[in-house]
Enzyme design. Sequence first.
Site, PDB file in Angstrom:
ATOM      1  N   CYS A 117       0.815  -1.223   0.000  1.00 25.58           N
ATOM      2  CA  CYS A 117       0.000   0.000   0.000  1.00 25.58           C
ATOM      3  C   CYS A 117       0.846   1.270   0.000  1.00 25.58           C
ATOM      4  O   CYS A 117       0.332   2.359  -0.256  1.00 25.58           O
ATOM      5  CB  CYS A 117      -0.939  -0.001   1.198  1.00 25.58           C
ATOM      6  SG  CYS A 117      -2.035  -1.407   1.139  1.00 25.58           S
ATOM      7  N   HIS A 257      -3.669   7.056   2.185  1.00 23.06           N
ATOM      8  CA  HIS A 257      -4.000   5.733   1.633  1.00 23.06           C
ATOM      9  C   HIS A 257      -5.400   5.369   2.108  1.00 23.06           C
ATOM     10  O   HIS A 257      -5.744   5.567   3.274  1.00 23.06           O
ATOM     11  CB  HIS A 257      -2.971   4.717   2.132  1.00 23.06           C
ATOM     12  CG  HIS A 257      -3.345   3.308   1.827  1.00 23.06           C
ATOM     13  ND1 HIS A 257      -3.682   2.901   0.552  1.00 23.06           N
ATOM     14  CD2 HIS A 257      -3.460   2.198   2.619  1.00 23.06           C
ATOM     15  CE1 HIS A 257      -3.975   1.607   0.579  1.00 23.06           C
ATOM     16  NE2 HIS A 257      -3.860   1.162   1.820  1.00 23.06           N
ATOM     17  N   ASN A 287     -10.194  -0.339  -1.129  1.00 21.96           N
ATOM     18  CA  ASN A 287      -8.738  -0.235  -1.011  1.00 21.96           C
ATOM     19  C   ASN A 287      -8.113  -0.818  -2.280  1.00 21.96           C
ATOM     20  O   ASN A 287      -8.139  -2.033  -2.484  1.00 21.96           O
ATOM     21  CB  ASN A 287      -8.291  -0.999   0.243  1.00 21.96           C
ATOM     22  CG  ASN A 287      -6.788  -0.945   0.466  1.00 21.96           C
ATOM     23  OD1 ASN A 287      -6.037  -0.530  -0.406  1.00 21.96           O
ATOM     24  ND2 ASN A 287      -6.363  -1.388   1.629  1.00 21.96           N
TER      25      ASN A 287
HETATM   26  O1  UT7 Z   1      -4.128  -1.407   3.112  1.00 24.68           O
HETATM   27  C1  UT7 Z   1      -3.164  -2.096   3.859  1.00 24.68           C
HETATM   28  C2  UT7 Z   1      -3.320  -1.851   5.302  1.00 24.68           C
HETATM   29  N1  UT7 Z   1      -4.541  -2.432   5.754  1.00 24.68           N
HETATM   30  C3  UT7 Z   1      -5.248  -1.805   6.679  1.00 24.68           C
HETATM   31  O2  UT7 Z   1      -4.887  -0.736   7.100  1.00 24.68           O
HETATM   32  C4  UT7 Z   1      -6.475  -2.524   7.191  1.00 24.68           C
HETATM   33  C5  UT7 Z   1      -6.505  -2.452   8.697  1.00 24.68           C
HETATM   34  N2  UT7 Z   1      -7.614  -3.195   9.280  1.00 24.68           N
HETATM   35  C6  UT7 Z   1      -8.912  -2.850   9.128  1.00 24.68           C
HETATM   36  O3  UT7 Z   1      -9.253  -1.962   8.380  1.00 24.68           O
HETATM   37  C7  UT7 Z   1      -9.929  -3.544  10.005  1.00 24.68           C
HETATM   38  O4  UT7 Z   1      -9.244  -4.308  10.967  1.00 24.68           O
HETATM   39  C8  UT7 Z   1     -10.920  -4.468   9.237  1.00 24.68           C
HETATM   40  C9  UT7 Z   1     -11.866  -3.627   8.411  1.00 24.68           C
HETATM   41  C10 UT7 Z   1     -10.156  -5.453   8.368  1.00 24.68           C
HETATM   42  C11 UT7 Z   1     -11.770  -5.254  10.241  1.00 24.68           C
HETATM   43  O5  UT7 Z   1     -12.416  -4.342  11.139  1.00 24.68           O
HETATM   44  P1  UT7 Z   1     -12.318  -4.537  12.704  1.00 24.68           P
HETATM   45  O6  UT7 Z   1     -13.082  -3.439  13.307  1.00 24.68           O
HETATM   46  O7  UT7 Z   1     -10.864  -4.655  13.069  1.00 24.68           O
HETATM   47  O8  UT7 Z   1     -13.081  -5.880  12.888  1.00 24.68           O
HETATM   48  P2  UT7 Z   1     -12.651  -7.173  13.727  1.00 24.68           P
HETATM   49  O9  UT7 Z   1     -11.758  -8.014  12.931  1.00 24.68           O
HETATM   50  O10 UT7 Z   1     -12.207  -6.737  15.099  1.00 24.68           O
HETATM   51  O11 UT7 Z   1     -14.039  -7.882  13.888  1.00 24.68           O
HETATM   52  C12 UT7 Z   1     -15.119  -7.330  14.666  1.00 24.68           C
HETATM   53  C13 UT7 Z   1     -16.332  -8.235  14.592  1.00 24.68           C
HETATM   54  C14 UT7 Z   1     -16.017  -9.697  14.865  1.00 24.68           C
HETATM   55  O12 UT7 Z   1     -17.149 -10.253  15.471  1.00 24.68           O
HETATM   56  P3  UT7 Z   1     -17.201 -10.471  17.085  1.00 24.68           P
HETATM   57  O13 UT7 Z   1     -16.020 -11.310  17.410  1.00 24.68           O
HETATM   58  O14 UT7 Z   1     -17.113  -9.083  17.659  1.00 24.68           O
HETATM   59  O15 UT7 Z   1     -18.521 -11.125  17.276  1.00 24.68           O
HETATM   60  C15 UT7 Z   1     -15.857 -10.271  13.478  1.00 24.68           C
HETATM   61  O16 UT7 Z   1     -16.121 -11.652  13.440  1.00 24.68           O
HETATM   62  O17 UT7 Z   1     -16.862  -8.202  13.257  1.00 24.68           O
HETATM   63  C16 UT7 Z   1     -16.881  -9.500  12.696  1.00 24.68           C
HETATM   64  N3  UT7 Z   1     -16.562  -9.393  11.274  1.00 24.68           N
HETATM   65  C17 UT7 Z   1     -17.455  -9.144  10.319  1.00 24.68           C
HETATM   66  N4  UT7 Z   1     -18.779  -8.980  10.361  1.00 24.68           N
HETATM   67  C18 UT7 Z   1     -19.430  -8.733   9.211  1.00 24.68           C
HETATM   68  C19 UT7 Z   1     -15.332  -9.474  10.698  1.00 24.68           C
HETATM   69  N5  UT7 Z   1     -15.439  -9.276   9.374  1.00 24.68           N
HETATM   70  C20 UT7 Z   1     -16.747  -9.072   9.115  1.00 24.68           C
HETATM   71  C21 UT7 Z   1     -17.470  -8.818   7.943  1.00 24.68           C
HETATM   72  N6  UT7 Z   1     -18.800  -8.642   8.026  1.00 24.68           N
HETATM   73  N7  UT7 Z   1     -16.871  -8.711   6.734  1.00 24.68           N
END
Ligand code: UT7
Length: 330
Positions: A117, A257, A287
Amino acid sequence: MSQKITAAITAVGGYVPEDRLTNFDLEKMVDTNDEWIRSRTGISERRILKGDGLATSDMVVPAVRQLCEKRGIDPSEIDAMIVGTVTPDMMFPSTANLACHKLGATNAWGFDLLAACSGFLYSLTTGAALIESGRYKKVVVVGADKMSSIINYNDRATCIIFGDGAGAVLLEPSTDGNGIQDSILRSDGSGGNYLNMKAGGSLKPASYETVAANEHYAYQEGQTVFKFAVKGMADVSAELLDRNQLTGADIAWLVPHQANKRIIDATADRMGLSHDKVMLNIQRYGNTTAATIPLCLWDYEKDMKKGDNIVLAAFGGGFTWGATLVKWAY
Ligand code: UT7
C-alpha cells in the site's frame, strides 16, 4: 549558481474498471452486511477488472495514456516509468516493461516496485530522485493493482476491503520551488506475518498444496494491521510537518491511503486537520492498494491550487509506511 531542481507533478491520469462490486453483492457471497462494512471501513462499492486476458498493465495503459493527453505529450517522450504494484501481470517481465510496450513508450526504461500500500509513495520518492539528479526529464510514476486477482471471495475478512484501479502522475523538473519537497519512508519486515501472500514466490512456489491451502490469496490479520496503521501513518505525518516547520493550518490537503476511513480520520485528527481537507474516495473504490493515492489526486485534481501544501501518507504490507510533502505545481 545553478538553481535547485525539484520534481513537479505536471499531470495526473487514472483508470477504474466499469464493473462495480457493491456491499449488497457481497452480502450474497459471504456472511456480512452493508451496515457493518460501511461503519467499520467506509466502503460502499469497489471496481473489479473483469474479462479474460486483462491484467494490471491494462489499467496502467489507459491511466498513462490519459496523463499524456492532458499534458500534450506522446508516450515516446517518457524517459522512465515506475509501477508500484503487488499484482504484476506476471512475476516477470515487469508490468512497467509490458505497459511501456503497449503504450508505445519506446524510449522509456522502467521497473516495478513492491511496497504494497506504500508502493506509490516509495515509487514517487524514487521517481523524484531521478528528476532531481538532472538525468531525466519525464518520469511516470504509477500505482496500480488488480487486487481481485489475489482475493479469496469466500473470506469476509479481506474480500470486503479491496478493489482494482490505477493512477499515474508525470514528474518533470521545475525550478520554481514547487513539486516533491520531502519524504519520510519507513519499513519493518517483522510485520510480514500480519499481511502477506504466502505462495507463488521462492519460499513457496505455487503447487497443488499451496492452492488447496488458499496461500495464493492475500491474508490479513485486520486488527493488528489496523493498530500499526493508525500509529504509523499518524506518527510519520506529524514528523513530516514538524521537520518542515508546518502545522495543520499550513496544509491544503491530506491524501491518505484509502484502507479504512477510521484510520484516515485518526491521522487527520493527529495532524490537526479538519476533515474537509482530507481526500476521500474509499466509499467508491475500496482499497486499491498502490492505486489509492494517485486515484485521490485524479478525483480531486480540480480542487488543488498551485502552491498548495499537500501531504500524502500511507501504511501497508511489509510493514511499509511513509509520508511525502508536495507543493502542487499547477
Ligand atoms: O491497506 C493495507 C493496510 N490495511 C489496513 O490498514 C487494514 C486495517 N484493518 C482494518 O481496516 C480492520 O481491521 C478491518 C476492516 C479489516 C476489520 O475491522 P475490525 O473493526 O478490526 O473488525 P474485527 O476483525 O475486530 O471484527 C469485529 C467483529 C467480529 O465479530 P465479534 O467477534 O465481535 O462477534 C468479526 O467476526 O466483526 C466480525 N466481522 C465481520 N462482520 C461482518 C469481521 N469481518 C466481518 C465482515 N462482516 N466482513
